[in-house]
Design a protein around this motif. Structure first.
Motif, mmCIF file in Angstrom:
data_model
loop_
_atom_site.group_PDB
_atom_site.id
_atom_site.type_symbol
_atom_site.label_atom_id
_atom_site.label_comp_id
_atom_site.label_asym_id
_atom_site.label_seq_id
_atom_site.Cartn_x
_atom_site.Cartn_y
_atom_site.Cartn_z
ATOM 1 N N LYS A 1 -6.850 6.946 16.987
ATOM 2 C CA LYS A 1 -5.826 6.054 16.447
ATOM 3 C C LYS A 1 -6.079 5.887 14.958
ATOM 4 C CE LYS A 1 -3.370 1.727 17.290
ATOM 5 N NZ LYS A 1 -3.320 0.471 18.128
ATOM 6 N N LEU A 2 -5.420 6.729 14.152
ATOM 7 C CA LEU A 2 -5.672 6.784 12.721
ATOM 8 C C LEU A 2 -5.145 5.545 12.004
ATOM 9 C CD1 LEU A 2 -4.606 10.496 12.098
ATOM 10 C CD2 LEU A 2 -6.906 9.624 12.566
ATOM 11 N N ALA A 3 -5.779 5.246 10.871
ATOM 12 C CA ALA A 3 -5.246 4.220 9.980
ATOM 13 C C ALA A 3 -4.014 4.815 9.288
ATOM 14 C CB ALA A 3 -6.291 3.825 8.941
ATOM 15 N N THR A 4 -3.004 3.996 9.031
ATOM 16 C CA THR A 4 -1.762 4.513 8.436
ATOM 17 C C THR A 4 -1.253 3.598 7.329
ATOM 18 O OG1 THR A 4 -0.256 3.332 9.955
ATOM 19 C CG2 THR A 4 -1.088 5.490 10.665
ATOM 20 N N TYR A 5 -0.451 4.182 6.448
ATOM 21 C CA TYR A 5 0.284 3.373 5.488
ATOM 22 C C TYR A 5 1.679 3.959 5.366
ATOM 23 C CZ TYR A 5 1.052 6.419 1.498
ATOM 24 O OH TYR A 5 1.535 7.402 0.681
ATOM 25 N N ALA A 6 2.617 3.112 5.017
ATOM 26 C CA ALA A 6 3.998 3.550 4.784
ATOM 27 C C ALA A 6 4.598 2.689 3.692
ATOM 28 C CB ALA A 6 4.823 3.425 6.071
ATOM 29 N N GLN A 7 5.446 3.291 2.850
ATOM 30 C CA GLN A 7 6.105 2.523 1.795
ATOM 31 C C GLN A 7 7.377 3.221 1.342
ATOM 32 O OE1 GLN A 7 3.954 1.786 -1.922
ATOM 33 N NE2 GLN A 7 4.883 -0.240 -2.008
ATOM 34 N N THR A 8 8.388 2.429 1.066
ATOM 35 C CA THR A 8 9.647 2.935 0.526
ATOM 36 C C THR A 8 9.528 3.023 -0.988
ATOM 37 O OG1 THR A 8 10.893 1.909 2.328
ATOM 38 C CG2 THR A 8 12.138 2.531 0.366
ATOM 39 N N LEU A 9 10.126 4.076 -1.581
ATOM 40 C CA LEU A 9 10.094 4.262 -3.028
ATOM 41 C C LEU A 9 11.460 3.954 -3.624
ATOM 42 C CD1 LEU A 9 8.193 7.686 -3.122
ATOM 43 C CD2 LEU A 9 7.264 5.377 -2.862
ATOM 44 N N PRO B 1 19.308 9.911 -1.949
ATOM 45 C CA PRO B 1 18.587 9.585 -0.711
ATOM 46 C C PRO B 1 17.409 8.654 -0.986
ATOM 47 C CG PRO B 1 19.028 11.936 -0.857
ATOM 48 C CD PRO B 1 19.365 11.360 -2.203
ATOM 49 N N THR B 2 17.047 7.871 0.001
ATOM 50 C CA THR B 2 15.930 6.935 -0.145
ATOM 51 C C THR B 2 14.612 7.642 0.165
ATOM 52 O OG1 THR B 2 17.318 5.065 0.487
ATOM 53 C CG2 THR B 2 14.924 4.771 0.650
ATOM 54 N N PRO B 3 13.717 7.750 -0.813
ATOM 55 C CA PRO B 3 12.432 8.407 -0.566
ATOM 56 C C PRO B 3 11.414 7.411 -0.024
ATOM 57 C CG PRO B 3 12.617 7.874 -2.883
ATOM 58 C CD PRO B 3 13.902 7.409 -2.238
ATOM 59 N N SER B 4 10.458 7.935 0.718
ATOM 60 C CA SER B 4 9.381 7.098 1.241
ATOM 61 C C SER B 4 8.139 7.951 1.431
ATOM 62 C CB SER B 4 9.781 6.444 2.572
ATOM 63 O OG SER B 4 10.089 7.426 3.547
ATOM 64 N N MET B 5 7.004 7.291 1.598
ATOM 65 C CA MET B 5 5.741 7.979 1.804
ATOM 66 C C MET B 5 5.095 7.473 3.083
ATOM 67 S SD MET B 5 5.315 10.025 -0.824
ATOM 68 C CE MET B 5 3.572 10.392 -0.939
ATOM 69 N N PHE B 6 4.393 8.377 3.769
ATOM 70 C CA PHE B 6 3.649 7.994 4.962
ATOM 71 C C PHE B 6 2.338 8.768 4.975
ATOM 72 C CE2 PHE B 6 2.238 8.418 9.331
ATOM 73 C CZ PHE B 6 2.311 7.105 9.777
ATOM 74 N N GLY B 7 1.235 8.061 5.151
ATOM 75 C CA GLY B 7 -0.061 8.713 5.184
ATOM 76 C C GLY B 7 -0.886 8.228 6.358
ATOM 77 N N SER B 8 -1.811 9.065 6.812
ATOM 78 C CA SER B 8 -2.693 8.665 7.903
ATOM 79 C C SER B 8 -4.028 9.386 7.779
ATOM 80 C CB SER B 8 -2.053 8.974 9.264
ATOM 81 O OG SER B 8 -1.831 10.371 9.410
ATOM 82 N N ALA B 9 -5.081 8.754 8.272
ATOM 83 C CA ALA B 9 -6.427 9.338 8.257
ATOM 84 C C ALA B 9 -7.346 8.432 9.052
ATOM 85 C CB ALA B 9 -6.936 9.480 6.819
ATOM 86 N N VAL B 10 -8.548 8.933 9.319
ATOM 87 C CA VAL B 10 -9.537 8.101 9.998
ATOM 88 C C VAL B 10 -9.922 6.934 9.090
ATOM 89 C CG1 VAL B 10 -11.852 8.017 10.998
ATOM 90 C CG2 VAL B 10 -10.388 10.014 11.388
ATOM 91 N N THR B 11 -10.070 7.218 7.775
ATOM 92 C CA THR B 11 -10.297 6.148 6.799
ATOM 93 C C THR B 11 -9.419 6.371 5.576
ATOM 94 O OG1 THR B 11 -12.131 7.280 5.683
ATOM 95 C CG2 THR B 11 -12.696 5.807 7.508
ATOM 96 N N ILE B 12 -8.975 5.273 4.981
ATOM 97 C CA ILE B 12 -8.199 5.315 3.741
ATOM 98 C C ILE B 12 -8.900 4.381 2.762
ATOM 99 C CG2 ILE B 12 -5.951 4.942 2.666
ATOM 100 C CD1 ILE B 12 -4.687 5.202 5.438
ATOM 101 N N HIS B 13 -9.367 4.939 1.633
ATOM 102 C CA HIS B 13 -10.165 4.163 0.684
ATOM 103 C C HIS B 13 -9.497 4.114 -0.687
ATOM 104 C CE1 HIS B 13 -13.592 2.476 -1.434
ATOM 105 N NE2 HIS B 13 -13.489 3.457 -2.321
ATOM 106 N N TYR B 14 -9.428 2.904 -1.253
ATOM 107 C CA TYR B 14 -8.902 2.729 -2.599
ATOM 108 C C TYR B 14 -10.030 2.315 -3.529
ATOM 109 C CZ TYR B 14 -6.756 0.512 -6.632
ATOM 110 O OH TYR B 14 -6.434 0.157 -7.914
ATOM 111 N N ASP B 15 -10.206 3.086 -4.629
ATOM 112 C CA ASP B 15 -11.221 2.793 -5.636
ATOM 113 C C ASP B 15 -10.539 2.074 -6.796
ATOM 114 O OD1 ASP B 15 -12.946 2.941 -7.899
ATOM 115 O OD2 ASP B 15 -14.013 4.612 -6.993
ATOM 116 N N GLY B 16 -10.820 0.786 -6.951
ATOM 117 C CA GLY B 16 -10.153 -0.001 -7.971
ATOM 118 C C GLY B 16 -10.508 0.399 -9.390
ATOM 119 N N LYS B 17 -11.675 1.011 -9.597
ATOM 120 C CA LYS B 17 -12.083 1.410 -10.944
ATOM 121 C C LYS B 17 -11.371 2.664 -11.409
ATOM 122 C CE LYS B 17 -16.154 2.448 -13.776
ATOM 123 N NZ LYS B 17 -17.634 2.545 -13.795
ATOM 124 N N SER B 18 -11.247 3.643 -10.520
ATOM 125 C CA SER B 18 -10.660 4.935 -10.900
ATOM 126 C C SER B 18 -9.192 5.072 -10.531
ATOM 127 C CB SER B 18 -11.434 6.078 -10.234
ATOM 128 O OG SER B 18 -11.331 5.991 -8.815
#
Length: 209
Positions: free
Chosen positions: A90-98, A105-122
């Motif tokens: 059961k992967l972690a997921t994100y979705a967002q409308t652009l 047409p309305t664009p959107s993004m969808f991503g999934s993975a075992v882990t999703i990491h955001y680095d605030g510095k880079s």
């Protein structure tokens, strides 16, 4: 007080999705409140961590992150890191409308993975383990990247995909890099409001031998 600090750091969980898109996310998302649902939450003031567990759902406007666990940490340098954890089943997921131009047409993004990491510095987001990053237009898939690790750099607007065993899926048992990019319709110069640009692939795109 701990709840206020925790709520502030949740902004970084929302950035897991916001920094992934090569076109701007909905401007209205920026003014929407962050809402979090989970079975439990633990805040550690000494370690500066907020941990949400149990069917975690983070929303901010059109942005939705789902994971079994979400951890938000403030580093000693003052930067914030956020990680969403799923499982191989059961992967972690994100979705967002652009944002879209009027009549487009309305664009959107969808991503999934075992882990999703955001680095605030880079300002880099990393999908690890069975990683997939999709771009859709009116709900129809236009671009897809698959591999063991997918990184997206918000500053350079470039993504990189690396293959490996941890990227293996039933449809891709070797975990090799797979990228599908749909052709873009050329618009007249006088009409710059055509379809959003495709994802840009790093020259260093790599795959498992």
């Amino acid at each position: 007080m701990p709840m206020l600090r925790s709520a502030t750091r949740l902004l970084l969980a929302a950035l897991l999705a916001a920094t992934l898109v090569p076109a701007q996310a909905l401007q209205s998302d920026k003014t929407q409140p962050i809402q979090v649902e989970a079975d439990a939450m633990h805040y550690n003031d000494v370690k500066q961590t907020s941990v949400f567990t149990g069917n975690v759902v983070v929303t901010k406007g059109s942005l939705v992150i789902r994971a079994a666990r979400v951890e938000v940490v403030q580093t000693p340098q003052g930067y914030d890191d956020a990680t969403a954890f799923g499982t191989p089943n059961k992967l972690a997921t994100y979705a967002q409308t652009l944002d879209a131009q009027p009549g487009q047409p309305t664009p959107s993004m969808f991503g999934s993975a075992v882990t999703i990491h955001y680095d605030g510095k880079s300002d880099v987001v990393t999908f690890t383990g069975q990683a997939t990053l999709d771009r859709l237009s009116d709900g129809k898939l236009t671009d897809r990247a698959q591999g063991e690790v997918i990184t997206y750099n918000d500053l350079t607007d470039v993504f990189t995909v690396v293959g490996g065993k941890a990227g293996a899926t039933p449809s891709n048992p070797n975990g090799r890099v797979r990228v599908m990019l749909s052709p873009r319709t050329t618009q007249p110069a006088a009409k710059p409001s055509g379809p959003a640009p495709a994802l840009k692939v790093s020259p260093g795109l790599g795959a498992q031998p």
